[in-house]
Design an enzyme around this catalytic site. Structure first.
Site, short mmCIF file in Angstrom:
data_model
loop_
_atom_site.label_atom_id
_atom_site.label_comp_id
_atom_site.label_asym_id
_atom_site.label_seq_id
_atom_site.Cartn_x
_atom_site.Cartn_y
_atom_site.Cartn_z
N TYR A 143 0.84 -1.21 0.00
CA TYR A 143 0.00 0.00 0.00
C TYR A 143 0.87 1.25 0.00
CZ TYR A 143 -3.68 3.24 1.62
OH TYR A 143 -4.57 4.28 1.75
N GLY A 146 3.01 1.44 -3.01
CA GLY A 146 2.08 1.60 -4.14
C GLY A 146 1.70 3.07 -4.31
N GLN A 272 3.29 7.09 15.50
CA GLN A 272 2.65 8.40 15.65
C GLN A 272 2.35 8.99 14.28
OE1 GLN A 272 5.45 10.78 17.83
NE2 GLN A 272 7.09 10.47 16.36
N ARG A 273 1.28 9.79 14.27
CA ARG A 273 0.92 10.40 12.98
C ARG A 273 0.06 11.64 13.23
NH1 ARG A 273 -2.01 6.46 9.45
NH2 ARG A 273 0.00 5.56 8.97
#
Ligand code: NAD
Ligand code: UDP
Length: 313
Positions: A143, A146, A272-273
Protein backbone atom coordinates in the site's frame (compact mmCIF):
# COMPACT_ATOMS: atom_id res chain seq x y z
CA UNK A 1 -18.23 19.05 -15.64
CA UNK A 2 -18.10 15.35 -16.45
CA UNK A 3 -16.44 13.64 -13.49
CA UNK A 4 -14.99 10.18 -13.25
CA UNK A 5 -14.77 8.98 -9.65
CA UNK A 6 -12.75 5.78 -9.38
CA UNK A 7 -13.50 3.95 -6.16
CA UNK A 8 -16.78 5.88 -6.19
CA UNK A 9 -18.76 3.12 -4.43
CA UNK A 10 -16.33 3.14 -1.49
CA UNK A 11 -16.39 5.08 1.75
CA UNK A 12 -14.75 8.36 0.66
CA UNK A 13 -15.68 8.01 -3.01
CA UNK A 14 -19.42 7.77 -2.35
CA UNK A 15 -19.41 10.92 -0.20
CA UNK A 16 -17.56 12.71 -2.98
CA UNK A 17 -20.12 11.43 -5.52
CA UNK A 18 -22.88 12.87 -3.31
CA UNK A 19 -21.22 16.28 -3.24
CA UNK A 20 -20.68 16.37 -7.01
CA UNK A 21 -24.23 15.23 -7.75
CA UNK A 22 -25.66 17.75 -5.31
CA UNK A 23 -24.05 20.66 -7.18
CA UNK A 24 -25.39 19.49 -10.53
CA UNK A 25 -22.36 17.81 -12.09
CA UNK A 26 -22.23 14.63 -14.16
CA UNK A 27 -20.69 11.63 -12.44
CA UNK A 28 -19.32 8.38 -13.78
CA UNK A 29 -18.77 6.18 -10.76
CA UNK A 30 -16.25 3.46 -11.55
CA UNK A 31 -15.65 0.62 -9.09
CA UNK A 32 -14.90 -3.09 -9.00
CA UNK A 33 -16.84 -3.32 -5.67
CA UNK A 34 -13.96 -5.03 -3.85
CA UNK A 35 -14.47 -2.92 -0.71
CA UNK A 36 -17.20 -0.66 -2.06
CA UNK A 37 -20.95 -1.21 -2.12
CA UNK A 38 -23.42 -0.25 -4.80
CA UNK A 39 -25.74 0.63 -1.91
CA UNK A 40 -23.46 3.61 -1.15
CA UNK A 41 -24.57 5.27 -4.40
CA UNK A 42 -28.07 3.74 -4.59
CA UNK A 43 -29.58 7.21 -4.08
CA UNK A 44 -28.33 8.24 -7.55
CA UNK A 45 -29.01 4.99 -9.41
CA UNK A 46 -31.67 6.27 -11.80
CA UNK A 47 -30.48 9.85 -11.98
CA UNK A 48 -29.79 11.07 -15.55
CA UNK A 49 -26.46 12.67 -14.52
CA UNK A 50 -25.19 9.47 -12.83
CA UNK A 51 -23.73 6.29 -14.29
CA UNK A 52 -22.16 3.29 -12.56
CA UNK A 53 -19.39 1.43 -14.36
CA UNK A 54 -18.22 -1.88 -12.94
CA UNK A 55 -14.57 -1.94 -13.95
CA UNK A 56 -11.15 -2.72 -12.52
CA UNK A 57 -8.68 0.17 -12.83
CA UNK A 58 -5.85 -2.25 -13.53
CA UNK A 59 -7.44 -2.58 -17.00
CA UNK A 60 -7.36 0.47 -19.29
CA UNK A 61 -10.65 2.16 -20.19
CA UNK A 62 -11.67 4.81 -22.72
CA UNK A 63 -14.06 7.51 -21.54
CA UNK A 64 -14.71 11.19 -22.24
CA UNK A 65 -14.32 13.11 -18.99
CA UNK A 66 -13.09 16.48 -17.71
CA UNK A 67 -12.01 15.45 -14.24
CA UNK A 68 -10.73 12.21 -12.74
CA UNK A 69 -10.92 11.73 -9.00
CA UNK A 70 -8.73 8.67 -8.60
CA UNK A 71 -9.63 6.99 -5.33
CA UNK A 72 -9.78 3.31 -6.34
CA UNK A 73 -7.66 1.30 -3.91
CA UNK A 74 -8.51 -0.63 -0.74
CA UNK A 75 -7.56 1.52 2.26
CA UNK A 76 -7.96 -0.69 5.31
CA UNK A 77 -4.89 -2.79 6.24
CA UNK A 78 -6.89 -6.05 6.37
CA UNK A 79 -8.26 -5.40 2.90
CA UNK A 80 -5.07 -4.18 1.25
CA UNK A 81 -3.08 -7.02 2.83
CA UNK A 82 -5.64 -9.62 1.66
CA UNK A 83 -3.99 -9.68 -1.79
CA UNK A 84 -0.92 -7.45 -1.55
CA UNK A 85 0.20 -8.01 -5.12
CA UNK A 86 -3.21 -6.89 -6.35
CA UNK A 87 -2.97 -3.81 -4.09
CA UNK A 88 0.38 -2.85 -5.57
CA UNK A 89 -1.02 -3.43 -9.07
CA UNK A 90 -4.07 -1.30 -8.30
CA UNK A 91 -1.88 1.59 -7.17
CA UNK A 92 0.67 1.34 -9.94
CA UNK A 93 -1.31 0.10 -12.96
CA UNK A 94 -4.52 1.80 -11.86
CA UNK A 95 -2.83 5.19 -11.58
CA UNK A 96 -0.89 4.57 -14.79
CA UNK A 97 -4.13 3.80 -16.66
CA UNK A 98 -5.94 6.80 -15.23
CA UNK A 99 -3.01 9.12 -16.04
CA UNK A 100 -3.02 7.74 -19.59
CA UNK A 101 -6.73 8.52 -19.85
CA UNK A 102 -6.29 11.99 -18.30
CA UNK A 103 -3.51 12.79 -20.75
CA UNK A 104 -5.48 11.57 -23.80
CA UNK A 105 -8.65 13.50 -23.01
CA UNK A 106 -6.88 16.46 -21.30
CA UNK A 107 -8.66 15.85 -18.00
CA UNK A 108 -7.36 16.98 -14.61
CA UNK A 109 -6.55 14.05 -12.31
CA UNK A 110 -6.60 14.10 -8.52
CA UNK A 111 -4.80 11.24 -6.81
CA UNK A 112 -5.95 10.09 -3.36
CA UNK A 113 -2.53 9.50 -1.87
CA UNK A 114 -1.99 8.90 1.81
CA UNK A 115 -0.14 9.77 5.00
CA UNK A 116 1.23 6.22 4.66
CA UNK A 117 3.83 7.62 2.27
CA UNK A 118 5.49 8.89 5.49
CA UNK A 119 5.63 5.30 6.81
CA UNK A 120 6.60 5.07 10.48
CA UNK A 121 7.72 8.72 10.62
CA UNK A 122 10.85 9.97 12.40
CA UNK A 123 9.63 13.54 11.91
CA UNK A 124 6.61 14.61 13.92
CA UNK A 125 4.20 16.12 12.98
CA UNK A 126 4.57 15.41 9.26
CA UNK A 127 4.95 18.27 6.74
CA UNK A 128 4.80 17.55 3.00
CA UNK A 129 8.58 18.10 2.78
CA UNK A 130 9.25 15.00 4.94
CA UNK A 131 10.25 12.12 2.68
CA UNK A 132 9.12 9.27 4.85
CA UNK A 133 10.37 6.06 6.39
CA UNK A 134 8.75 3.04 4.73
CA UNK A 135 9.87 -0.56 5.13
CA UNK A 136 9.99 -1.62 1.48
CA UNK A 137 9.49 -5.31 2.25
CA UNK A 138 7.06 -5.15 5.17
CA UNK A 139 3.38 -6.07 5.12
CA UNK A 140 2.27 -2.44 4.65
CA UNK A 141 4.62 -1.81 1.73
CA UNK A 142 2.15 -2.97 -0.96
CA UNK A 143 0.00 0.00 0.00
CA UNK A 144 2.63 2.53 1.12
CA UNK A 145 5.02 1.94 -1.76
CA UNK A 146 2.08 1.60 -4.14
CA UNK A 147 0.99 5.12 -3.26
CA UNK A 148 4.56 6.41 -3.44
CA UNK A 149 4.98 5.15 -7.01
CA UNK A 150 1.50 6.48 -7.82
CA UNK A 151 2.66 9.94 -6.72
CA UNK A 152 5.85 9.53 -8.77
CA UNK A 153 3.82 8.63 -11.86
CA UNK A 154 1.66 11.73 -11.43
CA UNK A 155 4.65 14.06 -11.34
CA UNK A 156 6.41 12.30 -14.23
CA UNK A 157 3.26 12.52 -16.38
CA UNK A 158 3.14 16.20 -15.53
CA UNK A 159 6.80 16.72 -16.48
CA UNK A 160 6.63 14.56 -19.65
CA UNK A 161 3.14 15.33 -20.96
CA UNK A 162 1.94 18.39 -19.07
CA UNK A 163 -0.87 16.33 -17.51
CA UNK A 164 -2.82 18.36 -14.95
CA UNK A 165 -2.48 16.63 -11.61
CA UNK A 166 -3.47 17.20 -7.99
CA UNK A 167 -2.05 15.01 -5.20
CA UNK A 168 -3.75 14.81 -1.80
CA UNK A 169 -2.06 13.04 1.10
CA UNK A 170 -5.05 11.94 3.12
CA UNK A 171 -4.71 11.20 6.85
CA UNK A 172 -7.01 8.78 8.74
CA UNK A 173 -10.57 9.66 7.81
CA UNK A 174 -13.73 8.18 9.30
CA UNK A 175 -17.49 8.53 9.14
CA UNK A 176 -20.73 6.95 7.90
CA UNK A 177 -20.45 4.25 5.19
CA UNK A 178 -17.32 2.67 6.61
CA UNK A 179 -17.89 -1.08 6.51
CA UNK A 180 -18.66 -2.72 9.88
CA UNK A 181 -16.01 -5.37 9.13
CA UNK A 182 -13.61 -2.88 7.57
CA UNK A 183 -10.95 -3.49 10.24
CA UNK A 184 -9.98 0.15 10.67
CA UNK A 185 -9.83 1.42 14.19
CA UNK A 186 -12.85 3.76 14.32
CA UNK A 187 -15.24 1.23 12.79
CA UNK A 188 -13.79 -1.62 14.89
CA UNK A 189 -14.20 0.24 18.19
CA UNK A 190 -17.72 1.49 17.46
CA UNK A 191 -18.95 -1.88 16.21
CA UNK A 192 -17.35 -3.73 19.13
CA UNK A 193 -18.90 -1.32 21.64
CA UNK A 194 -22.35 -1.48 20.03
CA UNK A 195 -22.18 -5.29 20.17
CA UNK A 196 -21.19 -5.15 23.85
CA UNK A 197 -17.76 -6.65 23.12
CA UNK A 198 -14.37 -5.57 24.54
CA UNK A 199 -12.52 -2.97 22.46
CA UNK A 200 -9.29 -4.35 20.96
CA UNK A 201 -6.21 -2.16 21.46
CA UNK A 202 -3.34 -3.29 19.25
CA UNK A 203 -0.14 -3.00 21.30
CA UNK A 204 -0.62 -0.90 24.43
CA UNK A 205 -2.69 1.72 22.59
CA UNK A 206 -0.06 4.44 23.00
CA UNK A 207 0.40 4.89 19.24
CA UNK A 208 -1.29 8.02 17.89
CA UNK A 209 -3.44 8.94 14.92
CA UNK A 210 -5.24 12.12 13.81
CA UNK A 211 -8.83 11.55 12.74
CA UNK A 212 -10.60 13.63 10.11
CA UNK A 213 -14.37 13.52 9.61
CA UNK A 214 -15.36 12.56 6.07
CA UNK A 215 -17.26 15.78 5.22
CA UNK A 216 -14.20 17.89 6.04
CA UNK A 217 -12.00 15.67 3.93
CA UNK A 218 -14.30 15.78 0.90
CA UNK A 219 -14.37 19.58 1.12
CA UNK A 220 -10.55 19.54 1.05
CA UNK A 221 -10.50 17.30 -2.03
CA UNK A 222 -12.92 19.59 -3.87
CA UNK A 223 -10.87 22.69 -3.05
CA UNK A 224 -7.70 20.96 -4.19
CA UNK A 225 -9.25 19.87 -7.49
CA UNK A 226 -10.68 23.34 -8.14
CA UNK A 227 -7.56 25.26 -7.12
CA UNK A 228 -4.17 25.83 -8.71
CA UNK A 229 -1.93 24.02 -6.27
CA UNK A 230 -0.62 20.70 -7.56
CA UNK A 231 0.37 19.20 -4.21
CA UNK A 232 1.37 16.91 -2.66
CA UNK A 233 -0.72 18.45 0.07
CA UNK A 234 -1.70 17.04 3.46
CA UNK A 235 -5.43 16.76 4.17
CA UNK A 236 -6.26 15.67 7.67
CA UNK A 237 -7.27 16.82 11.11
CA UNK A 238 -4.29 17.92 13.22
CA UNK A 239 -6.00 16.82 16.46
CA UNK A 240 -3.80 13.92 17.63
CA UNK A 241 -5.05 11.16 19.96
CA UNK A 242 -3.62 7.93 21.29
CA UNK A 243 -5.54 4.86 20.25
CA UNK A 244 -6.31 4.26 23.93
CA UNK A 245 -7.87 7.75 24.17
CA UNK A 246 -9.99 6.98 21.12
CA UNK A 247 -11.12 3.67 22.64
CA UNK A 248 -12.04 5.42 25.89
CA UNK A 249 -14.03 8.09 24.03
CA UNK A 250 -15.97 5.49 22.05
CA UNK A 251 -16.54 3.26 25.08
CA UNK A 252 -17.70 6.15 27.28
CA UNK A 253 -20.20 7.26 24.66
CA UNK A 254 -21.68 3.80 24.12
CA UNK A 255 -21.15 1.71 27.27
CA UNK A 256 -18.64 2.76 29.97
CA UNK A 257 -18.70 -0.76 31.44
CA UNK A 258 -16.87 -2.31 28.51
CA UNK A 259 -13.33 -3.65 28.80
CA UNK A 260 -10.32 -2.55 26.72
CA UNK A 261 -8.18 -5.56 25.84
CA UNK A 262 -4.70 -5.64 24.27
CA UNK A 263 -3.84 -7.57 21.12
CA UNK A 264 -0.44 -7.82 19.38
CA UNK A 265 0.67 -4.72 17.49
CA UNK A 266 0.82 -5.50 13.74
CA UNK A 267 4.23 -5.31 12.04
CA UNK A 268 5.37 -1.81 10.99
CA UNK A 269 2.35 -0.14 12.61
CA UNK A 270 3.31 3.57 12.70
CA UNK A 271 3.85 4.87 16.25
CA UNK A 272 2.65 8.40 15.65
CA UNK A 273 0.92 10.40 12.98
CA UNK A 274 -0.23 14.01 12.79
CA UNK A 275 -0.50 16.22 9.71
CA UNK A 276 0.99 19.67 9.34
CA UNK A 277 -1.77 21.41 7.38
CA UNK A 278 -0.20 24.85 6.92
CA UNK A 279 -0.10 24.32 3.15
CA UNK A 280 -3.79 23.35 2.96
CA UNK A 281 -4.65 26.37 5.10
CA UNK A 282 -2.71 28.80 2.92
CA UNK A 283 -3.25 27.26 -0.55
CA UNK A 284 -6.81 25.96 -0.19
CA UNK A 285 -8.08 28.09 2.68
CA UNK A 286 -9.10 24.74 4.20
CA UNK A 287 -9.09 23.30 7.66
CA UNK A 288 -11.31 20.71 9.32
CA UNK A 289 -14.31 21.98 11.24
CA UNK A 290 -15.84 18.82 12.74
CA UNK A 291 -14.52 17.84 16.19
CA UNK A 292 -13.78 14.22 17.07
CA UNK A 293 -16.73 14.26 19.52
CA UNK A 294 -19.21 15.40 16.87
CA UNK A 295 -17.77 13.14 14.18
CA UNK A 296 -17.89 10.11 16.47
CA UNK A 297 -21.48 10.89 17.42
CA UNK A 298 -22.55 10.97 13.75
CA UNK A 299 -20.60 7.80 13.01
CA UNK A 300 -22.06 5.97 16.01
CA UNK A 301 -25.57 6.92 14.83
CA UNK A 302 -24.78 5.47 11.41
CA UNK A 303 -23.41 2.21 12.81
CA UNK A 304 -26.40 1.79 15.14
CA UNK A 305 -28.71 1.91 12.11
CA UNK A 306 -26.38 -0.25 10.05
CA UNK A 307 -26.18 -2.98 12.69
CA UNK A 308 -29.92 -2.87 13.35
CA UNK A 309 -30.52 -3.17 9.60
CA UNK A 310 -28.15 -6.07 9.09
CA UNK A 311 -29.21 -7.94 12.22
CA UNK A 312 -32.95 -7.53 11.57
CA UNK A 313 -34.68 -10.80 10.52
P1 NAD B 1 -12.60 2.07 0.46
O1 NAD B 1 -11.96 0.74 0.54
O2 NAD B 1 -13.91 2.28 1.14
O3 NAD B 1 -12.80 2.53 -1.04
C1 NAD B 1 -11.97 2.12 -2.10
C2 NAD B 1 -12.86 1.85 -3.30
O4 NAD B 1 -12.03 1.46 -4.41
C3 NAD B 1 -13.84 0.70 -3.05
O5 NAD B 1 -15.11 1.07 -3.51
C4 NAD B 1 -13.26 -0.44 -3.88
O6 NAD B 1 -14.22 -1.36 -4.31
C5 NAD B 1 -12.59 0.32 -5.01
N1 NAD B 1 -11.49 -0.43 -5.65
C6 NAD B 1 -10.47 -1.06 -5.04
N2 NAD B 1 -9.65 -1.62 -5.93
C7 NAD B 1 -10.17 -1.32 -7.15
C8 NAD B 1 -9.79 -1.62 -8.48
N3 NAD B 1 -8.69 -2.35 -8.75
N4 NAD B 1 -10.56 -1.17 -9.50
C9 NAD B 1 -11.68 -0.43 -9.26
N5 NAD B 1 -12.10 -0.14 -8.01
C10 NAD B 1 -11.35 -0.57 -6.97
O7 NAD B 1 -11.52 3.10 1.00
P2 NAD B 1 -11.63 4.67 1.29
O8 NAD B 1 -11.35 4.88 2.71
O9 NAD B 1 -12.86 5.21 0.70
O10 NAD B 1 -10.37 5.20 0.47
C11 NAD B 1 -10.49 5.80 -0.80
C12 NAD B 1 -9.14 6.27 -1.27
O11 NAD B 1 -8.60 7.21 -0.35
C13 NAD B 1 -8.10 5.15 -1.41
O12 NAD B 1 -7.32 5.40 -2.54
C14 NAD B 1 -7.27 5.29 -0.17
O13 NAD B 1 -5.96 4.84 -0.38
C15 NAD B 1 -7.31 6.79 0.07
N6 NAD B 1 -7.10 7.10 1.48
C16 NAD B 1 -8.09 6.89 2.41
C17 NAD B 1 -7.84 7.17 3.75
C18 NAD B 1 -8.89 6.98 4.81
O14 NAD B 1 -8.59 7.16 5.99
N7 NAD B 1 -10.12 6.65 4.49
C19 NAD B 1 -6.59 7.65 4.15
C20 NAD B 1 -5.61 7.82 3.18
C21 NAD B 1 -5.88 7.57 1.85
N1 UDP C 1 -5.99 -0.49 15.88
C1 UDP C 1 -6.33 -0.96 17.16
N2 UDP C 1 -7.41 -1.78 17.27
C2 UDP C 1 -8.19 -2.13 16.20
C3 UDP C 1 -7.84 -1.65 14.91
C4 UDP C 1 -6.72 -0.83 14.79
O1 UDP C 1 -5.66 -0.66 18.16
O2 UDP C 1 -9.16 -2.87 16.39
C5 UDP C 1 -4.82 0.42 15.77
C6 UDP C 1 -3.83 0.04 14.68
O3 UDP C 1 -2.89 -0.87 15.17
C7 UDP C 1 -3.23 1.41 14.36
C8 UDP C 1 -4.38 2.38 14.58
O4 UDP C 1 -5.32 1.68 15.40
O5 UDP C 1 -2.20 1.70 15.28
C9 UDP C 1 -5.05 2.82 13.30
O6 UDP C 1 -5.37 1.68 12.55
P1 UDP C 1 -6.15 1.74 11.18
O7 UDP C 1 -6.12 0.37 10.60
O8 UDP C 1 -7.46 2.39 11.37
O9 UDP C 1 -5.32 2.77 10.27
P2 UDP C 1 -3.75 2.89 9.91
O10 UDP C 1 -2.94 1.97 10.75
O11 UDP C 1 -3.68 2.54 8.47
O12 UDP C 1 -3.45 4.31 10.22
Amino acid sequence: MRNLVTGGAGFLGSHLVDRLMEVGEEVLCLDNTFTGRKANVRQWWNHPRFEFIRHDVTDPIRLEVDRIWHLACPASPIHYQHNPVKTAKTSFLGTYNMLGLATRVKARLLLASTSEVYGDPEVHPQPESYRGCVNTHGIRACYDEGKRIAETLCFDYRRMHGTEIRVARIFNTYGPRMLPDDGRVVSNFIVQALRGQPLTLYGDGSQTRSFCYVDDLVEGLIRLMNGNHTGPINLGNPGEFTIRQLAEQVRDRINPELELICRPLPQDDPLQRQPVIDLARSELNWQPSVSLEDGLERTITYFRQELEGTTAP
